[in-house]
Design an enzyme around this catalytic site. Structure first.
Site, mmCIF file in Angstrom:
data_model
loop_
_atom_site.group_PDB
_atom_site.id
_atom_site.type_symbol
_atom_site.label_atom_id
_atom_site.label_comp_id
_atom_site.label_asym_id
_atom_site.label_seq_id
_atom_site.Cartn_x
_atom_site.Cartn_y
_atom_site.Cartn_z
ATOM 1 N N ASN A 142 31.290 49.178 39.812
ATOM 2 C CA ASN A 142 31.219 49.345 38.362
ATOM 3 C C ASN A 142 31.801 48.086 37.715
ATOM 4 O OD1 ASN A 142 31.416 50.115 35.708
ATOM 5 N ND2 ASN A 142 32.947 51.722 36.033
ATOM 6 N N PHE A 143 30.917 47.268 37.146
ATOM 7 C CA PHE A 143 31.378 45.987 36.574
ATOM 8 C C PHE A 143 32.139 46.174 35.255
ATOM 9 C CE2 PHE A 143 27.876 42.998 38.500
ATOM 10 C CZ PHE A 143 28.378 43.251 39.762
ATOM 11 N N LYS A 144 31.966 47.322 34.620
ATOM 12 C CA LYS A 144 32.539 47.553 33.283
ATOM 13 C C LYS A 144 32.085 46.424 32.344
ATOM 14 C CE LYS A 144 36.173 50.077 35.499
ATOM 15 N NZ LYS A 144 37.540 50.555 35.495
ATOM 16 N N HIS A 203 32.982 58.713 32.421
ATOM 17 C CA HIS A 203 34.019 57.787 32.894
ATOM 18 C C HIS A 203 35.242 57.874 31.974
ATOM 19 C CE1 HIS A 203 36.170 54.144 33.935
ATOM 20 N NE2 HIS A 203 35.534 54.206 35.104
ATOM 21 N N GLU A 239 37.213 55.724 30.798
ATOM 22 C CA GLU A 239 37.311 54.766 29.688
ATOM 23 C C GLU A 239 36.476 55.219 28.494
ATOM 24 O OE1 GLU A 239 36.474 51.410 32.166
ATOM 25 O OE2 GLU A 239 38.482 51.608 33.010
ATOM 26 N N GLU A 296 38.369 60.253 39.745
ATOM 27 C CA GLU A 296 39.063 59.009 39.409
ATOM 28 C C GLU A 296 40.286 59.319 38.548
ATOM 29 O OE1 GLU A 296 36.087 55.518 39.605
ATOM 30 O OE2 GLU A 296 35.988 56.355 37.610
ATOM 31 N N GLY A 340 42.289 50.711 37.531
ATOM 32 C CA GLY A 340 42.628 49.367 37.071
ATOM 33 C C GLY A 340 44.104 49.033 37.126
ATOM 34 N N SER A 396 41.487 51.900 41.784
ATOM 35 C CA SER A 396 42.149 50.838 42.554
ATOM 36 C C SER A 396 41.782 50.807 44.035
ATOM 37 C CB SER A 396 43.667 50.925 42.370
ATOM 38 O OG SER A 396 43.998 50.689 41.019
HETATM 39 P P1 PGA Z 1 39.211 50.213 39.401
HETATM 40 O O1 PGA Z 1 38.130 51.025 38.532
HETATM 41 O O2 PGA Z 1 38.639 50.099 40.802
HETATM 42 O O3 PGA Z 1 39.353 48.899 38.718
HETATM 43 O O4 PGA Z 1 40.458 51.013 39.403
HETATM 44 C C1 PGA Z 1 37.449 52.130 39.056
HETATM 45 C C2 PGA Z 1 36.573 52.745 38.019
HETATM 46 O O5 PGA Z 1 36.968 52.785 36.844
HETATM 47 O O6 PGA Z 1 35.463 53.214 38.319
#
Ligand code: PGA
Length: 231
Positions: free
Chosen positions: A6-8, A86, A88, A153, A159, A189
């Site tokens: 997932n590049f975000k 997600h 976020e 998650e 992150g 992470s």
């Molecule tokens: P991360 O993100 O690996 O940077 O913790 C995972 C995600 O949000 O899917």
């Protein structure tokens, strides 16, 4: 085994193309299911067995939804995979469970593979209400949908460089596996040094990776480790 990047809001159209090109050259990808979720400006038809998905879209074909993309834009590039729920989008962009369910149903009706994300905040974990909270994030979601991939998650692990403990992941995946027979991933992470242990957890069908997936060499390193792990 499913390994997803997932590049975000990272990478451009140019760097995504370079990334996919390098990933394609990486041998024997077919033994795993690889997904890449670039930002929407980098979506395209890539000549590859790697699955390309959208990080987000509005639940409509097209229309007056400024700043959004819908089914028409995804169809242009034959995108049939999407991330919904997600953390976020839940916590930064304030998406409600009602809206998330609306998205889920729309993309289910259109036969998308849906990576559906759930996860508790640190406050919820400390108050020992994790399971109740996760149940609330599953309201309105068809857990028997054949193209569903569930991703656990924990928000506090995303992150932060601090993944959840093996026992904690195991406990949640056990809880979720009683609700669905679809694949369940862990995200938060995941990196080359912890992916082996994470993939060895009972009921874990793979990983959804953010930060550590941005570098294609690192992502390939994790794919290699996943190949050696049980499938
Ligand atoms: P991360 O993100 O690996 O940077 O913790 C995972 C995600 O949000 O899917």
């Amino acid at each position: 085994m499913i390994i997803a990047a997932n590049f975000k809001m990272n990478h451009t159209r140019k760097t995504t193309k370079e990334y996919i090109k390098k990933l394609k050259k990486f041998k024997d990808l077919d033994s795993l299911k690889i997904y890449v979720f670039p930002p929407s400006t980098a979506l395209d038809r890539f000549d590859t067995t790697i699955n390309i998905g959208a990080q987000n879209a509005y639940p409509a074909v097209s229309g007056s939804f400024t700043g959004e993309i819908g089914l028409e834009q995804l169809n242009e590039f034959n995108i049939k995979t999407i991330i919904i729920g997600h953390s976020e989008r839940r916590h930064i962009l304030n998406e409600t469970q009602e809206f998330i369910t609306k998205k889920f149903n729309f993309f289910k009706e259109n036969n998308f593979t849906i990576f559906y994300c759930i996860g508790e905040t640190s406050k919820i974990r400390e108050s020992k209400n994790t399971f109740e909270y996760l149940n609330e994030q599953l309201i309105g979601v068809d857990l028997n949908y054949e193209n569903l991939i569930l991703a656990y998650e924990p928000v506090w692990a995303i992150g932060t460089g601090k993944s959840a403990k093996k026992e904690d992941i195991e406990e949640v995946l056990e809880f979720l596996s009683k609700k669905t027979s679809n694949p369940i991933l862990y995200g938060g992470s995941v990196n080359p040094s912890n992916i082996k242990e994470i993939l060895s957890i009972k009921n874990c069908s793979g990983a959804l990776i953010g930060s550590a997936s941005l570098n294609v060499e690192k992502f390939c390193e994790m794919i290699n480790i996943a190949k050696e792990s049980r499938c």
